[in-house]
Every structure is written in C-alpha cells, then in structure tokens.
Design a protein around this motif. Structure first.
Motif, PDB file in Angstrom:
ATOM      1  N   LEU A 145     161.675  86.947  34.236  1.00 16.76           N
ATOM      2  CA  LEU A 145     160.894  85.762  33.887  1.00 16.76           C
ATOM      3  C   LEU A 145     160.076  85.319  35.089  1.00 16.76           C
ATOM      4  O   LEU A 145     160.559  85.340  36.225  1.00 16.76           O
ATOM      5  N   THR A 146     158.834  84.903  34.824  1.00 10.37           N
ATOM      6  CA  THR A 146     158.036  84.185  35.816  1.00 10.37           C
ATOM      7  C   THR A 146     157.721  82.811  35.240  1.00 10.37           C
ATOM      8  O   THR A 146     157.834  82.595  34.025  1.00 10.37           O
ATOM      9  N   PHE A 147     157.309  81.898  36.101  1.00  8.66           N
ATOM     10  CA  PHE A 147     157.248  80.495  35.695  1.00  8.66           C
ATOM     11  C   PHE A 147     155.921  79.885  36.124  1.00  8.66           C
ATOM     12  O   PHE A 147     155.686  79.648  37.312  1.00  8.66           O
ATOM     13  N   MET A 148     155.067  79.598  35.149  1.00 10.27           N
ATOM     14  CA  MET A 148     153.735  79.091  35.455  1.00 10.27           C
ATOM     15  C   MET A 148     153.767  77.681  36.050  1.00 10.27           C
ATOM     16  O   MET A 148     152.830  77.256  36.728  1.00 10.27           O
ATOM     17  N   SER A 149     154.855  76.942  35.825  1.00  6.58           N
ATOM     18  CA  SER A 149     154.934  75.571  36.335  1.00  6.58           C
ATOM     19  C   SER A 149     155.576  75.488  37.711  1.00  6.58           C
ATOM     20  O   SER A 149     155.641  74.400  38.289  1.00  6.58           O
ATOM     21  N   ILE A 189     169.292  72.869  39.227  1.00  3.27           N
ATOM     22  CA  ILE A 189     169.685  71.494  38.937  1.00  3.27           C
ATOM     23  C   ILE A 189     168.736  70.918  37.885  1.00  3.27           C
ATOM     24  O   ILE A 189     167.517  70.939  38.054  1.00  3.27           O
ATOM     25  N   GLN A 190     169.305  70.406  36.809  1.00  2.00           N
ATOM     26  CA  GLN A 190     168.525  69.705  35.784  1.00  2.00           C
ATOM     27  C   GLN A 190     168.338  68.253  36.196  1.00  2.00           C
ATOM     28  O   GLN A 190     169.305  67.572  36.551  1.00  2.00           O
ATOM     29  N   THR A 191     167.093  67.760  36.200  1.00  2.00           N
ATOM     30  CA  THR A 191     166.842  66.368  36.562  1.00  2.00           C
ATOM     31  C   THR A 191     166.504  65.541  35.331  1.00  2.00           C
ATOM     32  O   THR A 191     165.791  65.994  34.431  1.00  2.00           O
ATOM     33  N   GLY A 221     164.836  72.847  41.051  1.00  2.00           N
ATOM     34  CA  GLY A 221     164.913  71.635  40.256  1.00  2.00           C
ATOM     35  C   GLY A 221     164.125  71.782  38.968  1.00  2.00           C
ATOM     36  O   GLY A 221     162.956  72.179  38.996  1.00  2.00           O
ATOM     37  N   VAL A 222     164.749  71.469  37.846  1.00  2.00           N
ATOM     38  CA  VAL A 222     164.084  71.476  36.544  1.00  2.00           C
ATOM     39  C   VAL A 222     163.644  70.048  36.258  1.00  2.00           C
ATOM     40  O   VAL A 222     164.468  69.142  36.161  1.00  2.00           O
ATOM     41  N   TRP A 223     162.319  69.857  36.106  1.00  2.03           N
ATOM     42  CA  TRP A 223     161.731  68.515  36.082  1.00  2.03           C
ATOM     43  C   TRP A 223     161.751  67.929  34.688  1.00  2.03           C
ATOM     44  O   TRP A 223     160.939  68.248  33.830  1.00  2.03           O
ATOM     45  N   GLY A 224     162.715  67.049  34.447  1.00  2.68           N
ATOM     46  CA  GLY A 224     162.733  66.290  33.215  1.00  2.68           C
ATOM     47  C   GLY A 224     163.302  67.036  32.032  1.00  2.68           C
ATOM     48  O   GLY A 224     163.869  68.121  32.151  1.00  2.68           O
ATOM     49  N   TYR A 225     163.132  66.398  30.871  1.00  3.64           N
ATOM     50  CA  TYR A 225     163.699  66.958  29.645  1.00  3.64           C
ATOM     51  C   TYR A 225     162.652  67.019  28.537  1.00  3.64           C
ATOM     52  O   TYR A 225     162.918  66.756  27.373  1.00  3.64           O
ATOM     53  N   GLY A 259     163.179  75.038  48.454  1.00  3.33           N
ATOM     54  CA  GLY A 259     163.361  74.841  47.024  1.00  3.33           C
ATOM     55  C   GLY A 259     162.082  75.040  46.235  1.00  3.33           C
ATOM     56  O   GLY A 259     160.996  75.225  46.790  1.00  3.33           O
ATOM     57  N   PHE A 260     162.243  75.001  44.923  1.00  2.00           N
ATOM     58  CA  PHE A 260     161.147  75.011  43.963  1.00  2.00           C
ATOM     59  C   PHE A 260     161.449  73.978  42.888  1.00  2.00           C
ATOM     60  O   PHE A 260     162.615  73.674  42.601  1.00  2.00           O
ATOM     61  N   PHE A 261     160.389  73.445  42.291  1.00  2.00           N
ATOM     62  CA  PHE A 261     160.517  72.652  41.070  1.00  2.00           C
ATOM     63  C   PHE A 261     159.744  73.347  39.963  1.00  2.00           C
ATOM     64  O   PHE A 261     158.688  73.948  40.207  1.00  2.00           O
ATOM     65  N   LEU A 262     160.292  73.284  38.759  1.00  2.00           N
ATOM     66  CA  LEU A 262     159.612  73.849  37.605  1.00  2.00           C
ATOM     67  C   LEU A 262     159.794  72.923  36.411  1.00  2.00           C
ATOM     68  O   LEU A 262     160.720  72.118  36.359  1.00  2.00           O
ATOM     69  N   GLY A 263     158.870  73.034  35.458  1.00  2.00           N
ATOM     70  CA  GLY A 263     158.884  72.163  34.297  1.00  2.00           C
ATOM     71  C   GLY A 263     160.030  72.466  33.357  1.00  2.00           C
ATOM     72  O   GLY A 263     160.699  73.501  33.446  1.00  2.00           O
ATOM     73  N   PHE A 264     160.247  71.556  32.403  1.00  2.00           N
ATOM     74  CA  PHE A 264     161.395  71.683  31.513  1.00  2.00           C
ATOM     75  C   PHE A 264     161.367  72.968  30.699  1.00  2.00           C
ATOM     76  O   PHE A 264     162.390  73.655  30.570  1.00  2.00           O
ATOM     77  N   GLU A 265     160.227  73.300  30.108  1.00  2.00           N
ATOM     78  CA  GLU A 265     160.189  74.499  29.260  1.00  2.00           C
ATOM     79  C   GLU A 265     160.503  75.754  30.070  1.00  2.00           C
ATOM     80  O   GLU A 265     161.256  76.625  29.617  1.00  2.00           O
ATOM     81  N   ASP A 266     159.942  75.858  31.273  1.00  2.00           N
ATOM     82  CA  ASP A 266     160.294  76.987  32.129  1.00  2.00           C
ATOM     83  C   ASP A 266     161.753  76.920  32.542  1.00  2.00           C
ATOM     84  O   ASP A 266     162.452  77.946  32.593  1.00  2.00           O
ATOM     85  N   GLY A 267     162.236  75.718  32.838  1.00  2.00           N
ATOM     86  CA  GLY A 267     163.629  75.565  33.227  1.00  2.00           C
ATOM     87  C   GLY A 267     164.582  75.914  32.114  1.00  2.00           C
ATOM     88  O   GLY A 267     165.664  76.479  32.354  1.00  2.00           O
TER      89      GLY A 267
END
Length: 512
Positions: A145-149, A189-191, A221-225, A259-267
C-alpha cells in the motif's frame, strides 16, 4: 470556484463527508439543491445567515461578503502558485516567495486605499525545516500500500527506513500499550479530533510520548475518523489546558521520534492490512532540508485619525496548502475593514487605525513581540485579530464528516472593560456571529503573546481541516466572512465612542 481536490472525489477516494446537512428542517425534497456538482454547499445556501441591517447599521452595507470572498480567493492563488511550481510542501509557507506575494498583495491594497506610513518590517526566521520529498509504504505478503495523504511529521529529519514491523496501538492509551513490545517498530496511532490540530487524542492521551519512551522507531498518526486529510502536524503532545481560575495555557511536550501523519481512509487501509494477520512492514523515506537566512515580512499601513491613540487590526499572511480559512479569511476581513474605514473622513476617525499583515505566524509570530518590545502598544485603545474567521461547520456522522450550510461557532476573547465586552457581544448578536458559550481563557493565535497588553478582541476557530489540504475556499462561506467583518466594524466604531480609560477597565463577564 476552485476545482475539488482529487482526495475529496468519490472516484479517487471515499470521502462521504461531502454530504449536505440543512440547519433548517427539510421540506421533503429528495434532490440536493444546495450542493454543487463537486459536493460543496453552494454559497447561496448560506444566505439565511445574513441579517437585515437596521437603519443604524446600514453604514456597514458596503462590507459585502461576496467581495470579501474574492479577496480570499486572490490570496489563495499565491498558495497555488507554490503548488504549481512543483513544491510538495506548498502554500504561503513562511520564508518563501509565496508569503512575500501575499505581503505584496496586502501592500497594494493599502496603497489602493490611500493609507499613510506604509512600510515593511522584515524578521529573521532562523533555521527553517523544509521537507523536499517523501514516501510511505506498507507491505504484507504480496500486498503493498502507498498513501496519497501521507506527510512527514513536521521537524522529521532526513531518514530512510525499510522493513520496520508495524504495530497497531489504537488510541495509544496506557491500556493500549500495556504488555506490548514496540521497541524498534512503527507504531500506528488512531487520533480522535477535538477539534483537530489544536486538540486531538494523540496529544491529550500522551500517545506519542508513550511511543517514544517505549523505543518506537517511527510514529504513524491516523488523522481523525473521516475523510482523508493530508496534514502538517508535529508528533509533539500539544494541547490548550484551562486553569482553575478560568485562564488557559499551552502545554507542549517535545517528541523527537520521526513520524508520518495520514488521513483516515488511508489509515483504515493500513489498519485493515494489519488486521488481516500477516506481518506488516513499513518503508519510510524523508528528504528534508534546514534552510538558513530566511526572513518574513510584516506590512503596515495607517488610516490616520484625530488623536495620537491607536487601534490595531491584524491578520497573519502565511499558511499551509490553500490556507483559505487559515488565514486568507482573516486577510480578507482585514482588507474589508480597511476598505470600509478608508471611506470614513479622517475628521470622523477618532483614532489612528493601523492595519498589519503579520509575518511568520506559524514559525513564532514575531510581529506581536515587535509591537510590544518597540513600545507601540502604550497608547493603544483596541487590538482586533482576524484569524480563522468563518469555517463551514462539519457534523460527524459515523465515519463521515458532513458539511452543513452554517458556520461553526467560534472561540472568542475580549480583554478590557465591561462596556467593551458588552459592545462585542452585542455586535455578534446583531450580525449573527455564532460563538462558543465560554470565552477562551486567553487569546490564541497571532495575538496570544500580547493579549493583555491592551484592550483586545478576537474570533477564532481551529476545525478538523486546519493545516490540511482540505482548507479550501469552498469551506469559508461569504456570509460568514460578512457577518464577522461587520461585527468587527461596529465594535471598532463603538469603541471609538469610549475614552481609553473606559476601554481599559478590569475585564468582567457579560450579564447578557
């Protein structure tokens, strides 16, 4: 209207959050007449927020929301120049030519309005972190998987990691970490956002600190829900805490683990890959630079009055991505106020009004300290900070972020006398400016370091999409800009009816 970002398109990713929620009762119509083809709420859907002007307030009719929105979009265009020039870390970033473009634009507006004493003050920024390129991937068996966010956590230095074992720790509470060996691993980590950059569970639960203390090699970090925001955020544990006496303070604990942060769908994709049971490994690459010798400009312009007392109106010019809310919205409102008061004869302006497009907000807000340290606040009747003025309100529904046709209630601050407090709340009520019930314990943002140096007023909101690629003009309604700008204009006018001492009395809670 700008083109909807691909990351909001259903075909490119699942953002079910672009769904209309009416603030008034639905009439049984099954169509979506208030949403445009891109899934954004139409500007006219916010018209119900506009208040009819009384005869007394007709003087503010020239502060018109659609005109403010045009100025906002002109500022956003400087960010898009940065994107179109090939920068991955794009926007009106402090220390770059795109922030200078915003300053040039602000100066041109001041000159158009015939201001006096137009000048710049350049501030040395010191070493600045700039990410140049980066990648994040997860692998399990034959799946990659790669993550555009995905964005590197701010401050992450150049690194290259390959084959690091991934571990999901949920919210990252002590219970989530109990009995887990995460040393040398990539911790996911889910935020939960409350509301976002200014408050999220990874901070208040101490999740990133816990990961670092346990020896994690990488924090994800997974940003939001909901949605799939790409965000610029640090892994520091950062939050605003209210003290027992009602005041507030920031708590910021440094976390140095990359670290990295990524959006919810990618997370969620990453989470589901971990849940499938096969070992998951993470590969991460960051190419970052430390740039020296950068500076950031503040631009000053004055509408002279009849006394030597001063009112300051300020708005910071830098921002990440489009930065429509943060802070093209504040810049547009500041120019709207300047445009209005430039039409008032000098003989009717009791005090000098100094407008400031401020420098380097996201790297330290040097303008505020300059005003204080240069003694420029000693004869100040009022400061108004224009920042994050009017965001569309989201409604969380399952894992959707649904758009409404109303404006989020804003945090607010008044320092000064009871009369200034009542003037402010009366103006908000008159023009329909929504606010949170409790006043903030201090001013945040650009004015924070000087919030009690003189009478001061601000509105501010830091929603889920602050510092993300979701901070687009479509989520800053013209009607919201208009109501806030008109309220600020009335506050300024009524403050000018009071003597300096009548504005500076001890602050008190309003009885209204």
């Amino acid at each position: 209207m700008s083109q909807m970002p691909k990351r909001w398109c259903a075909g490119a990713r699942r953002w079910t959050g672009v769904a209309l929620v009416l603030s008034a009762a639905a009439s049984g119509v099954t169509a979506q007449p208030l949403v445009d083809a891109n899934g954004f709420v139409r500007e006219e859907a916010y018209d119900h927020l506009r208040r009819a002007l009384s005869d007394e307030d007709a003087v503010y009719a020239d502060i018109e929301g659609r005109r403010l929105k045009i100025w906002l979009e002109e500022v956003v265009a400087f960010s898009r120049r940065s994107r179109d020039d090939g920068n991955r870390y794009w926007g009106r970033i402090s220390g770059t030519q795109y922030e200078v473009m915003a300053a040039d634009w602000t100066e041109a507006q001041f000159r158009r309005l015939g201001m006096h004493d137009i000048h710049r003050v350049d501030f040395d920024l010191g070493p600045q972190w700039f990410p140049v390129d980066w990648d994040l991937a997860a692998s399990a068996g034959d799946d990659t998987l790669t993550f555009m966010s995905a964005n590197p956590a701010m401050g992450s230095q150049t690194l290259e990691l390959d084959g690091v074992e991934a571990v999901w720790v949920g919210l990252g509470t002590a219970a989530d970490f109990a009995g887990r060996d995460i040393a040398g691993k990539a911790v996911i980590i889910q935020t939960i956002l409350a509301p976002g950059q200014m408050g999220n569970s990874a901070s208040w639960e101490g999740a990133t600190i816990r990961a670092e203390e346990a020896g994690a090699a990488l924090i994800l970090g997974v940003w939001g829900y909901g949605g799939n925001f790409a965000i610029w955020q640090r892994t520091n544990a950062f939050q605003m805490v209210r003290n027992d006496d009602g005041t507030s303070r920031y708590v910021n604990q440094i976390v140095s683990t990359p670290g990295f942060f990524l959006g919810f769908e990618d997370g969620r994709k990453l989470r589901d890959l971990v849940a499938a049971g096969e070992p998951v490994t993470i590969s991460a690459r960051v190419e970052a630079e430390t740039r020296e010798g950068l500076s950031s400009p503040s631009i000053f312009g004055t509408l002279p009055g009849m006394t030597d007392e001063t009112i300051y109106v300020m708005a910071h010019m830098d921002g990440y991505y489009d930065a429509a809310l943060d802070n093209a919205s504040g810049m547009a409102v500041m120019i709207g106020l300047a445009d209005h008061f430039a039409g008032v004869p000098m003989s009717e302006r009791r005090r000098n009004i100094v407008f400031i497009g401020t420098a380097g907000h996201h790297v330290g807000s040097p303008s505020a300290l300059y005003l204080r340290d240069q003694g420029l606040l000693e004869n100040t009747a009022l400061m108004i900070n224009c920042e994050h003025i009017a965001p569309t309100q989201f409604v969380a529904f399952n894992n959707e972020l649904r758009l409404t046709n109303t404006v989020s209630p804003r945090r607010w601050w008044v320092h000064g006398s009871q009369r200034l407090l009542d003037i402010t709340l009366d103006a908000y009520r008159t023009f329909g400016v929504t606010v949170i019930g409790e006043m903030d314990g201090r001013a945040t943002g650009e004015m924070m370091a000087i919030d009690k140096e003189a009478p001061s007023v601000q509105l501010i909101r830091s929603p889920e999409h602050k510092h993300t690629d979701g901070d687009v003009p479509e989520l800053v309604p013209a009607a919201g800009l208009e109501s806030a700008a008109r309220a600020f204009a009335k506050i300024l006018d009524q403050a000018n009816e009071l003597n300096l001492e009548e504005l500076q009395a001890a602050p008190a809670r309003s009885s209204r």
